[in-house]
Design an enzyme around this catalytic site. Sequence first.
Site, PDB file in Angstrom:
ATOM      1  N   PRO A  87       1.089  11.020   0.046  1.00 35.40           N
ATOM      2  CA  PRO A  87       0.399   9.902  -0.385  1.00 35.40           C
ATOM      3  C   PRO A  87      -0.553   9.333   0.480  1.00 35.40           C
ATOM      4  CG  PRO A  87       2.539   9.263  -0.174  1.00 35.40           C
ATOM      5  CD  PRO A  87       2.810  10.419   0.358  1.00 35.40           C
TER       6      PRO A  87
ATOM      7  N   CYS B  69      -3.621   6.567   0.679  1.00 39.98           N
ATOM      8  CA  CYS B  69      -4.927   5.639   0.069  1.00 39.98           C
ATOM      9  C   CYS B  69      -6.289   5.818   0.057  1.00 39.98           C
ATOM     10  CB  CYS B  69      -4.551   4.172   0.796  1.00 39.98           C
ATOM     11  SG  CYS B  69      -3.001   3.463   0.518  1.00 39.98           S
TER      12      CYS B  69
ATOM     13  N   ALA C  64      -0.097   4.839  -2.377  1.00 44.74           N
ATOM     14  CA  ALA C  64       0.649   3.695  -2.415  1.00 44.74           C
ATOM     15  C   ALA C  64       0.070   2.835  -3.716  1.00 44.74           C
ATOM     16  CB  ALA C  64       0.550   2.838  -1.126  1.00 44.74           C
TER      17      ALA C  64
ATOM     18  N   GLN D 231       3.767   7.101  -5.259  1.00 44.80           N
ATOM     19  CA  GLN D 231       4.762   6.297  -4.348  1.00 44.80           C
ATOM     20  C   GLN D 231       4.637   4.727  -4.646  1.00 44.80           C
ATOM     21  OE1 GLN D 231       2.849   5.055  -0.408  1.00 44.80           O
ATOM     22  NE2 GLN D 231       4.591   6.436   0.460  1.00 44.80           N
TER      23      GLN D 231
ATOM     24  N   TYR E  63       5.328  -2.224   5.469  1.00 47.04           N
ATOM     25  CA  TYR E  63       5.176  -3.014   4.296  1.00 47.04           C
ATOM     26  C   TYR E  63       6.426  -3.358   3.732  1.00 47.04           C
ATOM     27  CZ  TYR E  63       0.945  -0.429   4.332  1.00 47.04           C
ATOM     28  OH  TYR E  63      -0.691   0.100   4.612  1.00 47.04           O
TER      29      TYR E  63
ATOM     30  N   ARG F 170      10.397   6.658   1.273  1.00 42.76           N
ATOM     31  CA  ARG F 170       9.674   6.998   2.505  1.00 42.76           C
ATOM     32  C   ARG F 170      10.191   5.780   3.639  1.00 42.76           C
ATOM     33  NH1 ARG F 170       3.625   8.419   4.102  1.00 42.76           N
ATOM     34  NH2 ARG F 170       4.327  10.437   3.827  1.00 42.76           N
TER      35      ARG F 170
ATOM     36  N   GLY G 223      -1.217  15.352   5.058  1.00 45.88           N
ATOM     37  CA  GLY G 223      -2.043  14.526   4.544  1.00 45.88           C
ATOM     38  C   GLY G 223      -3.432  15.028   4.825  1.00 45.88           C
ATOM     39  N   ARG G 224      -3.954  14.828   5.983  1.00 49.26           N
ATOM     40  CA  ARG G 224      -5.055  15.237   6.720  1.00 49.26           C
ATOM     41  C   ARG G 224      -5.598  16.622   6.374  1.00 49.26           C
ATOM     42  NH1 ARG G 224      -3.111  11.234  10.186  1.00 49.26           N
ATOM     43  NH2 ARG G 224      -4.449   9.360  10.641  1.00 49.26           N
TER      44      ARG G 224
END
Length: 357
Positions: free
Chosen positions: A23, A25, A57, A99, A181, A228, A321-322
Amino acid sequence: MSILFSPLTVRDVTTRNRLWVAPMCQYSAVDGVPQEWHHTHLAQFASGGAGLVVAEATAVSPEGRISPEDVGIWNDEQRRAWEPITAAVRSRGAVAGVQLAHAGRKASTWSPFAGGSGSVPASDGGWEALAPSALAYEGYATPRALDTAGIDAVVADFAAAAARSIDAGFQVLEIHAAHGYLLHEFLSPLSNERTDEYGGSLENRARLLLRVVGAVRDAAPRAPLFVRFSATDWADGGLDVDETATVARWAADAGADLFDISSGGLVAHQRITPAPGYQVGLADHVRREAGVPVNAVGLIYDAAQAEQILQDGEADAIMAGREWLRDPHFALRAAGELGEEISYWPKQYVRARRRLA
């Protein structure tokens, strides 16, 4: 066949491979509603061969957003907007995941594109952040400590979001308990100074997460459920990997199926030295100590690296991700690098399957 390109079944859902999209953002929603950008962004990874595509998210309540531009799934307008996106992911052969998140004290902050820093004031569309204790993240506004009724509302919000996610076509649910979070804030003694049944001992600090896991499992009894974790806060006195392994065992007993092992994000004074695969050892530790399936994530760049992690038994799947942002066809490329013959090259792209010398 490589392990990376072998299927993985969790409950009744099978991913065609173990190279998954983490995930990420996008800060591009309007009133929590995903836009055309989200459709293209997520569908392209499915076309590129991903086994599982996890949407960013996704806030379970308006106050659970990281920024005013975050996506959500707290109402039916948002659910309806997600439906064509999940259909696009599934039609391309990938599994659609989401997520579910609450940003806690890191809510109501400026998105990376907005030009501000710290908390968004009410005059600019911000709101009061919520947390286990009235302790601010460095540079942010002081949050309001949740009372018992507020905690109950958080649990109910996660359950409602889970049910709405299934109705929207998501097949896998992930609970976000990482990166500083709300659920992570309850887990860590650096952000949780409560003296009631939600503070103090690890069992008490994990109570909210375990209630959320149970409520989400009740709301979506057949869906694979991931959690996660930030396995360590990378800060003295914070949550550590041994505690994370213990909480993972408890969460598995409460209904979670697989654990997505990341790290950090709770405090500004964390000390991290990133390097390729720097979080893999954390995933391996949780896997061995808790006896639960995990995925590894964090600076995993290429097929050989991903395959070796699985061959060494350090994880059951890989999230990246990247690298997916750099190459939305990462899985197609990785299959070629490993010499794997996969059957899900898009027919529109099959002419590029082999490179001529």
